[in-house]
Design an enzyme around this catalytic site. Structure first.
Site, PDB file in Angstrom:
ATOM      1  N   ASP A 169       0.848  -1.188   0.000  1.00 46.73           N
ATOM      2  CA  ASP A 169       0.000   0.000   0.000  1.00 46.73           C
ATOM      3  C   ASP A 169       0.888   1.245   0.000  1.00 46.73           C
ATOM      4  O   ASP A 169       1.907   1.315   0.687  1.00 46.73           O
ATOM      5  CB  ASP A 169      -0.903  -0.008   1.242  1.00 46.73           C
ATOM      6  CG  ASP A 169      -2.072   0.959   1.101  1.00 46.73           C
ATOM      7  OD1 ASP A 169      -3.222   0.497   1.010  1.00 46.73           O
ATOM      8  OD2 ASP A 169      -1.824   2.190   1.094  1.00 46.73           O
TER       9      ASP A 169
ATOM     10  N   ASN B 225     -12.875  -3.519   2.822  1.00 42.42           N
ATOM     11  CA  ASN B 225     -13.716  -2.342   3.012  1.00 42.42           C
ATOM     12  C   ASN B 225     -14.779  -2.375   1.915  1.00 42.42           C
ATOM     13  O   ASN B 225     -14.463  -2.623   0.755  1.00 42.42           O
ATOM     14  CB  ASN B 225     -12.895  -1.060   2.900  1.00 42.42           C
ATOM     15  CG  ASN B 225     -11.950  -0.881   4.065  1.00 42.42           C
ATOM     16  OD1 ASN B 225     -12.219  -1.332   5.174  1.00 42.42           O
ATOM     17  ND2 ASN B 225     -10.816  -0.248   3.827  1.00 42.42           N
TER      18      ASN B 225
ATOM     19  N   GLN C 193     -14.468   2.275   1.773  1.00 43.58           N
ATOM     20  CA  GLN C 193     -13.823   1.897   0.501  1.00 43.58           C
ATOM     21  C   GLN C 193     -13.624   3.121  -0.373  1.00 43.58           C
ATOM     22  O   GLN C 193     -14.568   3.884  -0.611  1.00 43.58           O
ATOM     23  CB  GLN C 193     -14.697   0.860  -0.230  1.00 43.58           C
ATOM     24  CG  GLN C 193     -14.060   0.368  -1.522  1.00 43.58           C
ATOM     25  CD  GLN C 193     -14.914  -0.687  -2.236  1.00 43.58           C
ATOM     26  OE1 GLN C 193     -16.016  -1.022  -1.787  1.00 43.58           O
ATOM     27  NE2 GLN C 193     -14.392  -1.197  -3.339  1.00 43.58           N
TER      28      GLN C 193
ATOM     29  N   VAL D 162     -11.373   2.857  -3.406  1.00 42.71           N
ATOM     30  CA  VAL D 162     -11.118   2.423  -4.790  1.00 42.71           C
ATOM     31  C   VAL D 162     -12.158   1.352  -5.169  1.00 42.71           C
ATOM     32  O   VAL D 162     -12.216   0.292  -4.531  1.00 42.71           O
ATOM     33  CB  VAL D 162      -9.684   1.853  -4.940  1.00 42.71           C
ATOM     34  CG1 VAL D 162      -9.442   1.438  -6.382  1.00 42.71           C
ATOM     35  CG2 VAL D 162      -8.650   2.881  -4.489  1.00 42.71           C
TER      36      VAL D 162
ATOM     37  N   HIS E 231     -10.286  -5.283  -3.186  1.00 39.59           N
ATOM     38  CA  HIS E 231      -8.912  -5.548  -2.756  1.00 39.59           C
ATOM     39  C   HIS E 231      -8.955  -5.940  -1.291  1.00 39.59           C
ATOM     40  O   HIS E 231      -9.713  -5.367  -0.510  1.00 39.59           O
ATOM     41  CB  HIS E 231      -8.032  -4.311  -2.956  1.00 39.59           C
ATOM     42  CG  HIS E 231      -8.648  -3.049  -2.450  1.00 39.59           C
ATOM     43  ND1 HIS E 231      -9.638  -2.382  -3.137  1.00 39.59           N
ATOM     44  CD2 HIS E 231      -8.449  -2.350  -1.309  1.00 39.59           C
ATOM     45  CE1 HIS E 231     -10.013  -1.316  -2.455  1.00 39.59           C
ATOM     46  NE2 HIS E 231      -9.311  -1.285  -1.328  1.00 39.59           N
TER      47      HIS E 231
ATOM     48  N   HIS F  98      -7.091  -6.062   2.172  1.00 36.60           N
ATOM     49  CA  HIS F  98      -5.975  -5.469   2.912  1.00 36.60           C
ATOM     50  C   HIS F  98      -5.345  -6.531   3.821  1.00 36.60           C
ATOM     51  O   HIS F  98      -6.061  -7.263   4.510  1.00 36.60           O
ATOM     52  CB  HIS F  98      -6.473  -4.338   3.820  1.00 36.60           C
ATOM     53  CG  HIS F  98      -6.974  -3.120   3.116  1.00 36.60           C
ATOM     54  ND1 HIS F  98      -6.211  -1.978   2.969  1.00 36.60           N
ATOM     55  CD2 HIS F  98      -8.164  -2.853   2.544  1.00 36.60           C
ATOM     56  CE1 HIS F  98      -6.938  -1.050   2.338  1.00 36.60           C
ATOM     57  NE2 HIS F  98      -8.121  -1.555   2.075  1.00 36.60           N
TER      58      HIS F  98
HETATM   59  P1  5GP Z   1      -9.808   1.294   0.297  1.00 31.97           P
HETATM   60  O1  5GP Z   1      -9.976   2.546   1.121  1.00 31.97           O
HETATM   61  O2  5GP Z   1     -10.472   1.431  -1.048  1.00 31.97           O
HETATM   62  O3  5GP Z   1     -10.240   0.043   1.030  1.00 31.97           O
HETATM   63  O4  5GP Z   1      -8.266   1.103   0.082  1.00 31.97           O
HETATM   64  C1  5GP Z   1      -7.561   1.676  -0.985  1.00 31.97           C
HETATM   65  C2  5GP Z   1      -6.109   1.596  -0.636  1.00 31.97           C
HETATM   66  O5  5GP Z   1      -5.350   1.828  -1.808  1.00 31.97           O
HETATM   67  C3  5GP Z   1      -5.668   2.616   0.409  1.00 31.97           C
HETATM   68  O6  5GP Z   1      -5.116   1.964   1.528  1.00 31.97           O
HETATM   69  C4  5GP Z   1      -4.651   3.481  -0.354  1.00 31.97           C
HETATM   70  O7  5GP Z   1      -3.558   3.897   0.442  1.00 31.97           O
HETATM   71  C5  5GP Z   1      -4.202   2.535  -1.461  1.00 31.97           C
HETATM   72  N1  5GP Z   1      -3.761   3.220  -2.669  1.00 31.97           N
HETATM   73  C6  5GP Z   1      -4.385   4.246  -3.308  1.00 31.97           C
HETATM   74  N2  5GP Z   1      -3.710   4.613  -4.411  1.00 31.97           N
HETATM   75  C7  5GP Z   1      -2.629   3.785  -4.478  1.00 31.97           C
HETATM   76  C8  5GP Z   1      -1.549   3.668  -5.417  1.00 31.97           C
HETATM   77  O8  5GP Z   1      -1.430   4.390  -6.410  1.00 31.97           O
HETATM   78  N3  5GP Z   1      -0.627   2.703  -5.163  1.00 31.97           N
HETATM   79  C9  5GP Z   1      -0.725   1.866  -4.088  1.00 31.97           C
HETATM   80  N4  5GP Z   1       0.231   0.935  -3.941  1.00 31.97           N
HETATM   81  N5  5GP Z   1      -1.730   1.935  -3.196  1.00 31.97           N
HETATM   82  C10 5GP Z   1      -2.681   2.898  -3.384  1.00 31.97           C
END
Ligand code: 5GP
Length: 114
Positions: free
Chosen positions: A30, A87, A94, A96, A100, A102
């Site tokens: 991440d 998430n 969430q 993205v 995914h 975590h």
């Molecule tokens: P969510 O909030 O959707 O469950 O988690 C999305 C995760 O993607 C977050 O922990 C955020 O830090 C990670 N993330 C967002 N953009 C990028 C990126 O460009 N590269 C990487 N490696 N992680 C990302």
């Protein structure tokens, strides 16, 4: 489905620190780690949220869970343990819209989560 940061990473258009790569998924570090080890297991299939997963996705979801445990083991988290998190949508936090898993470890997690 709309492009997301993860579809771009999967397509190789954006770099990522990859720790796993197979025909079904990748695992990356991440970019904004919330624990000493913070990995994301991302399927190649673009499912928007875990709420959108269909019965035919159960084998894939099982595979993602196994990969999460395997990359956690490779990071040395096996004996002390770790946390796996999906998430889902707004209340789940969430950001993205491409599922995914975590993998968080290397410190003691709190319960209940924030
Ligand atoms: P969510 O909030 O959707 O469950 O988690 C999305 C995760 O993607 C977050 O922990 C955020 O830090 C990670 N993330 C967002 N953009 C990028 C990126 O460009 N590269 C990487 N490696 N992680 C990302």
């Amino acid at each position: 489905m709309a492009e997301t940061i993860f579809s771009k990473i999967l397509a190789g258009e954006i770099p990522a620190d990859k720790v796993w790569d197979d025909p079904h998924c990748i695992a990356i570090r991440d970019i904004s780690p919330q624990a000493p080890v913070h990995l994301l297991v991302i399927p190649r299939k673009p499912i928007e949220t875990i709420d959108d997963a269909a019965p035919q996705d159960t084998a894939l979801l099982g595979h993602l869970t196994w990969v999460a445990a395997e990359v956690a083991r490779r990071e040395g988290l096996g004996s002390n343990g770790y946390r796996l998190v999906w998430n889902c949508r707004d209340d789940g936090g969430q950001e993205v819209p491409h599922i995914h898993l975590h993998v968080l470890g290397g410190r003691r997690m709190k319960w209940p989560p924030g």
